[in-house]
Design a protein around this motif. Structure first.
Motif, mmCIF file in Angstrom:
data_model
loop_
_atom_site.group_PDB
_atom_site.id
_atom_site.type_symbol
_atom_site.label_atom_id
_atom_site.label_comp_id
_atom_site.label_asym_id
_atom_site.label_seq_id
_atom_site.Cartn_x
_atom_site.Cartn_y
_atom_site.Cartn_z
ATOM 1 N N ASP A 156 -52.579 -7.885 7.226
ATOM 2 C CA ASP A 156 -53.776 -8.651 7.599
ATOM 3 C C ASP A 156 -54.004 -8.575 9.106
ATOM 4 N N HIS A 174 -61.861 -14.145 11.213
ATOM 5 C CA HIS A 174 -63.294 -14.485 11.170
ATOM 6 C C HIS A 174 -63.829 -14.659 12.591
ATOM 7 N N ARG A 188 -52.342 -20.940 15.025
ATOM 8 C CA ARG A 188 -53.086 -22.119 14.580
ATOM 9 C C ARG A 188 -53.414 -23.103 15.705
ATOM 10 N N ARG A 234 -57.969 -23.277 9.497
ATOM 11 C CA ARG A 234 -56.832 -22.947 8.626
ATOM 12 C C ARG A 234 -56.478 -21.492 8.875
ATOM 13 N N THR A 258 -54.354 -19.366 7.721
ATOM 14 C CA THR A 258 -54.133 -18.460 6.585
ATOM 15 C C THR A 258 -55.457 -17.983 5.993
ATOM 16 N N LYS A 259 -56.424 -18.877 5.974
ATOM 17 C CA LYS A 259 -57.723 -18.587 5.387
ATOM 18 C C LYS A 259 -58.708 -18.020 6.417
ATOM 19 N N ASP A 260 -58.662 -18.545 7.636
ATOM 20 C CA ASP A 260 -59.735 -18.277 8.602
ATOM 21 C C ASP A 260 -59.414 -17.202 9.649
ATOM 22 N N HIS A 261 -58.178 -16.676 9.648
ATOM 23 C CA HIS A 261 -57.855 -15.629 10.622
ATOM 24 C C HIS A 261 -58.798 -14.441 10.413
ATOM 25 N N LYS A 282 -47.413 -10.852 6.478
ATOM 26 C CA LYS A 282 -48.662 -11.155 7.205
ATOM 27 C C LYS A 282 -49.138 -9.975 8.051
#
Ligand code: URA
Ligand code: SF4
Length: 191
Positions: free
Chosen positions: A167, A140, A121, A133, A135-138, A164
């Motif tokens: 992912d 991308h 982060r 964020r 958790t949401k944006d990794h 994790k």
């Protein structure tokens, strides 16, 4: 300036108070030119002792993650947002990041990566978007100034939370695909 000259200057840097408590400046490791660069947060205890990024438990996991897609310290570059260890491994302060980021910029200008992968982060908020964020944006991809950026979970987070990892495996495969897309020769040239 060459990368070695930048390293030599960084090694004696006193631009922020982390210089007082550090044992070593952890400048970075990897080839002088490479299309792929990883950026973590800042050195921990082992890194501060040895002057090399990601040599503690998280570093061992990072090496394993890299090897999944045939990357290593020999073919990609690894550095941090701040080059000196924050006491008790706290997050680097904004003022410390501001003081240090110029070293990373100089480094990146010389290494000229086509892809920068933020580890966690702190690096993502600094290099991709202040509202990032993890958790949401990794996973991308965003392109800025001709460089592709993506963030994955920090290896320390993957040590703490095994859920994790799937992912992250997908994100690494996405990185591999991006490398093949933007540097078609990269994998052909590995011995
Ligand atoms: N964590 C980081 O973010 N960087 C290192 O170099 C080691 C651990
Ligand atoms: Fe200099 Fe960066 Fe170390 Fe601060 S953290 S003393 S700015 S090298």
């Amino acid at each position: 300036m060459t990368l070695n000259e930048v390293r030599a200057a960084c090694n004696v840097c006193t631009q922020c108070p982390l210089s007082v408590t550090r044992n070593s400046v952890v400048f970075g490791v990897g080839p002088e030119k490479t299309p792929v660069m990883f950026v973590g947060e800042g050195p921990g205890q082992r890194e501060d002792e040895q002057g090399v990024p990601f040599v503690g438990p998280a570093g061992k996991l990072l090496d394993e993650m890299l090897s999944i897609i045939d990357l290593s310290r020999e073919n990609c570059y690894i550095a941090n947002i701040v080059k000196c260890r924050p006491p008790q491994n706290r997050d680097p302060l904004q003022t410390e990041q501001d003081a240090c980021i110029g070293w990373l910029r100089k480094q990146a200008a010389l290494i000229s990566p086509k892809i920068i992968v933020c580890l966690g982060r702190i690096a993502a908020m600094r290099l991709i978007d202040e509202g990032f964020r993890i958790t949401k944006d990794h996973g991308h991809w965003v392109q800025k100034g001709g460089i592709w950026f993506m963030a994955i979970f920090h290896p320390s987070a993957l040590l703490r939370d095994l859920t994790k990892r799937p992912d992250t495996f997908r994100d690494l495969k996405s990185l591999q695909a991006k490398i093949k897309e933007v540097c078609p020769d990269f994998y052909n040239n590995l011995e």
